[in-house]
Write a protein that holds these residues in place. Structure first.
Motif, short mmCIF file in Angstrom:
data_model
loop_
_atom_site.label_atom_id
_atom_site.label_comp_id
_atom_site.label_asym_id
_atom_site.label_seq_id
_atom_site.Cartn_x
_atom_site.Cartn_y
_atom_site.Cartn_z
N LYS A 1 7.37 20.27 -6.83
CA LYS A 1 7.10 20.84 -5.51
C LYS A 1 6.74 22.31 -5.60
N GLY A 2 7.52 23.04 -6.40
CA GLY A 2 7.25 24.47 -6.57
C GLY A 2 5.86 24.69 -7.10
N LYS A 3 5.49 23.87 -8.08
CA LYS A 3 4.16 24.00 -8.68
C LYS A 3 3.09 23.66 -7.65
N ALA A 4 3.37 22.66 -6.81
CA ALA A 4 2.39 22.26 -5.80
C ALA A 4 2.11 23.41 -4.82
N VAL A 5 3.17 24.16 -4.45
CA VAL A 5 2.99 25.29 -3.54
C VAL A 5 2.07 26.33 -4.19
N ALA B 1 0.81 -1.21 0.00
CA ALA B 1 0.00 0.00 0.00
C ALA B 1 0.85 1.27 0.00
N ALA B 2 2.10 1.14 0.43
CA ALA B 2 2.91 2.33 0.65
C ALA B 2 2.98 3.27 -0.56
N PRO B 3 3.27 2.75 -1.75
CA PRO B 3 3.35 3.66 -2.89
C PRO B 3 2.03 4.40 -3.15
N VAL B 4 0.93 3.72 -2.83
CA VAL B 4 -0.37 4.36 -3.04
C VAL B 4 -0.57 5.49 -2.03
N LEU B 5 -0.12 5.20 -0.77
CA LEU B 5 -0.33 6.18 0.29
C LEU B 5 0.60 7.38 0.14
N ALA B 6 1.80 7.14 -0.43
CA ALA B 6 2.76 8.23 -0.54
C ALA B 6 2.17 9.31 -1.43
N GLN B 7 1.93 10.47 -0.86
CA GLN B 7 1.35 11.54 -1.65
C GLN B 7 2.29 12.73 -1.61
N MET B 8 2.05 13.64 -2.51
CA MET B 8 2.83 14.87 -2.53
C MET B 8 2.60 15.61 -1.22
N SER B 9 3.70 16.04 -0.59
CA SER B 9 3.49 16.87 0.59
C SER B 9 4.45 18.05 0.55
N ILE B 10 3.96 19.21 0.92
CA ILE B 10 4.80 20.41 0.94
C ILE B 10 4.81 21.01 2.34
N GLY C 1 -5.89 15.79 -2.38
CA GLY C 1 -4.97 14.74 -1.94
C GLY C 1 -3.53 15.19 -1.77
N VAL C 2 -3.30 16.49 -1.73
CA VAL C 2 -1.94 16.99 -1.49
C VAL C 2 -1.85 17.47 -0.05
N LYS C 3 -0.76 17.06 0.61
CA LYS C 3 -0.63 17.40 2.02
C LYS C 3 0.21 18.65 2.19
N VAL C 4 -0.31 19.64 2.89
CA VAL C 4 0.44 20.86 3.16
C VAL C 4 0.63 20.97 4.67
N TYR D 1 -6.09 21.44 5.35
CA TYR D 1 -6.94 20.30 5.65
C TYR D 1 -7.97 20.08 4.53
N LYS D 2 -8.59 21.18 4.12
CA LYS D 2 -9.61 21.12 3.06
C LYS D 2 -8.96 20.73 1.72
N TYR D 3 -7.79 21.30 1.47
CA TYR D 3 -7.08 21.04 0.21
C TYR D 3 -6.70 19.58 0.11
N ASN D 4 -6.30 19.02 1.25
CA ASN D 4 -5.93 17.60 1.28
C ASN D 4 -7.13 16.72 0.96
#
Lengths: 340, 350
Positions: free
Chosen positions: B297-301, B18-27, B51-54, B44-47
């Motif tokens: 990462k820059g784009k994610a921010v 499951a790990a690769p599935v769970l690994a999400q972009m995080s900034i 699905g991106v963790k800030v 929280y809402k954005y996640n």
């Protein structure tokens, strides 16, 4: 001779690092034990070394990072009241003054109170009550200082503002000289409130030790005084206190050390102003409270260095107090050669 | 025992798959405490939506600047806009996110929220220690209908270095040359008044004001609103009496001269023109490197903040912040497309 270690000369010699030739009569087991002692001694010595090393490292770091401020302001840093982050002018005097005054007030509260409480617990209280109060004292000692601060700000400060400060101002404020101490805006915060809260914080420590000291006064001594017809008060004043005096003074110095460095509780109630005022109702600041307030957002190099230099001052004061107390206690032991 | 072993083996295997599935972009970001509740709620809402963790750590503006300089975070937050020289030297781009207002909260028996009116010069004199009584002639002149008592004013200020103090002193210095000369502008001040106490944090100031009868103190609007404190209305630059509301904060932001702002949008929103503008308003800023080592990462921010500008307005209002007016958001996003690059290529497309 019953508890003498088996081969003291060998362990002693080995702990001093000498080689010892072991006579045949000793079995290999004894030798192993002696070597074990040596390793154990070295291990504990290494552990004990950590303490002075940390102290020296902190001291050196404080000195190193204080240099920019000391270079810029010179000895004037210690005698200037000016503390202005906007113009980058810094002087430590108001913080040093606040630290010393609040600590003095704290001891003024803690010393008589802890003596009275300890005497009551040891001499006068029924054993059950004594035990219950004793447990409470230990609980008090475990409360984090920020709780004292919050309690001080939300509960104690309004009481000071509403009742204590107006009363003090009316009944003591007019006395020439002493009256000057009871001036200032009665808003419940300031040097006096900080001193009293500090006193409450120190109390559990001084009280617990004082109680233990009184407990150790041999009953024989006290009973002989009672036997001669002395009252409880006389026994306390002439036997118990003199017998335990050295221990009591040691307890107070320990409390003093804690009061000097106390941070969070003081920050909440001292009022945080970099001005020196004789009146005890005026807000002031202490070294520790100033550091807690200002360090996080200090970005300019001179500012940071000045704050660290304040830390160095506190370090020196605390160290000085401990050295003086040790010397004093030693002298008292020698002079009286009695007591605990 | 055997069962347990089997079970744990199965669990470990499942986790590995499951790990690769769970690994999400995080900034990661860190900095100013003022916008922290909002950034965290947005994150929280954005996640949930994308699905991106800030992660945002509220460690203070000073910490935010230090962390971005050390490149330990993807973006830094600051309440005090950094100067163009600093930004250019480190290759950092800076943009505003939300606007908030500060109010003068007070505690005076018999006088409710919104009844007291103050203007800038009077507030400056109170903080200079020149007006010391609630029934001072200057106070009476502003409040002819109120029955102000003959009571000492206790001035409460922040004891810790803070962006709140920076915005407040910017305002007082703007309206009072005397305050500018004697006290100045900064995050930590040497307050002149004799009857003044310092308290730690917005909550500390709010607490002291509520404790002391006759106290006045500056706090972020959110604290005054949440604690139901009495606050003063202010006379703004246009000479109108305004209430502190999200609308009047927004009006100040809309009336500010963003077009001619220095590089990094480092303008203050103090004392803006307009009938509805609240005078004590400040913006909070995000800092991000112009040259991003990791384009994704820059784009994610940038995507996160673009999403927040577009969808985060309601959350912001709930927490008493105001998002920037649309015109300014457009300017900022146009900048991103030009300024933020990775390997020489722009990473943000509108």
């Amino acid at each position: 001779m019953l508890f003498e270690p088996m081969h003291p000369t060998i362990t002693e010699a080995m702990s001093e690092g000498k080689t010892v030739s072991v006579p045949r009569a000793f079995s290999p087991g004894t030798l192993r034990r002696a070597r074990g002692d040596l390793y154990f001694q070295r291990l504990t010595a290494a552990c004990a070394l950590v303490l002075p090393l940390i102290m020296i490292a902190i001291g050196l770091a404080l000195v190193y990072y204080s240099i920019p401020a000391l270079k810029k302001f010179g000895p004037g840093f210690f005698i200037s009241q000016e503390w202005n982050p906007v113009t980058q002018q810094f002087g430590a005097l108001s913080s040093i003054y606040g630290t010393l005054v609040s600590t003095f007030l704290a001891m003024l509260v803690a010393v008589p109170l802890s003596l009275a409480i300890a005497l009551f617990l040891v001499e006068l209280a029924p054993p059950r009550l004594s035990q219950a109060v004793g447990t409470m004292i230990e609980l008090l000692a475990g409360i984090p200082s920020i709780i004292y601060g919050m309690w001080g700000m939300f509960v104690f400060a309004p009481l000071m503002a509403g009742y204590v400060q107006p009363w003090l101002h009316t009944y003591l404020g007019w006395i020439p000289g002493v009256g000057l101490l009871f001036q200032g805006p009665p808003m419940g915060l300031g040097m006096l409130t900080a001193g009293i809260i500090l006193g409450f914080m120190v109390l559990p420590f001084t009280c617990a030790i004082t109680r233990d000291v009184f407990k150790m006064v041999p009953n024989v001594v006290k009973e002989s005084a009672y036997g001669l017809g002395a009252t409880t008060l006389e026994v306390t004043a002439k036997v118990t206190i003199p017998y335990g005096l050295v221990g009591i003074i040691g307890a107070f110095f320990l409390g003093l050390g804690r009061a000097l460095g106390e941070t969070m509780a003081v920050t909440f109630v001292i009022g945080n102003s970099h001005k020196i005022a004789l009146g005890l109702f005026y807000p002031g600041n202490s070294i520790a409270s100033c550091l807690a307030n200002e360090f996080a957002e200090a970005t300019e190099p001179t500012y940071v260095s000045s704050l660290i230099c304040l830390g160095l001052v506190l370090f020196v004061i605390t160290y000085g107090v401990q050295v003086i107390s040790q010397m004093m206690l030693k002298r008292m032991y020698k002079a009286w050669s009695v007591g605990l | 025992m055997k069962k347990f072993l089997l079970f744990s083996l199965a669990l470990a295997a499942a986790l590995l798959v499951a790990a690769p599935v769970l690994a999400q972009m995080s900034i990661n970001g860190a900095g100013a405490t003022f916008p922290a509740p909002l950034y965290i709620k947005w994150a929280y809402k954005y996640n949930q939506d994308k699905g991106v963790k800030v992660n945002y750590q509220a460690i203070g503006s000073g910490g935010g600047i230090a962390q971005i300089k050390a490149k330990t975070v993807d973006f830094g937050g600051t309440d005090e806009p950094q100067k163009p020289d600093f930004l250019k030297e480190h290759g950092i781009y800076q943009f505003p996110t939300v606007v908030g207002g500060e109010v003068a909260a007070f505690n005076l028996k018999g006088i409710q929220a919104g009844q007291l009116v103050l203007d800038g010069p009077t507030l400056a004199k109170i903080y200079l220690g020149e007006i010391t009584k609630w029934n001072d002639p200057a106070m009476k002149k502003l409040n002819p209908k109120l029955n102000l008592p003959d009571k000492d004013i206790t001035v409460v200020h922040r004891s810790d270095g803070s962006g709140t103090t920076f915005i407040f002193t910017s305002y007082l210095a703007d309206v009072s040359p005397e305050f500018k000369a004697k006290v100045g502008v900064g995050k930590e001040m040497n307050w002149p008044g004799k009857n003044s106490v310092g308290a730690k944090g917005n909550s500390g100031v709010a607490g002291q004001v509520q404790n002391i009868d006759g106290a006045i103190g500056y706090v972020e609007y959110a604290y005054a609103a949440q604690n139901k404190m009495a606050y003063a209305n202010m006379i703004n630059k246009a000479g109108k009496v305004v209430k502190p509301t999200l609308e009047s904060f927004g009006a100040a932001a809309a009336n500010a001269d963003w077009k001619n702002a220095p590089y990094g949008y480092g303008i203050d929103l103090i004392n803006e023109p307009g009938d509805n503008s609240w005078p004590i308003v400040g913006a909070t800023y995000i800092m991000i490197y112009k040259d991003q080592a990791d384009a994704a990462k820059g784009k994610a921010v940038l995507d996160f903040f673009a999403w927040a500008f577009k969808n985060g307005g309601d959350i912001a209002r709930e927490l008493h912040y105001v998002v920037l007016p649309d015109s300014i958001v457009k300017m900022v996003e146009a900048d991103w497309a030009k300024e933020i690059t990775s390997g020489g290529k722009p990473i943000y497309k509108k």
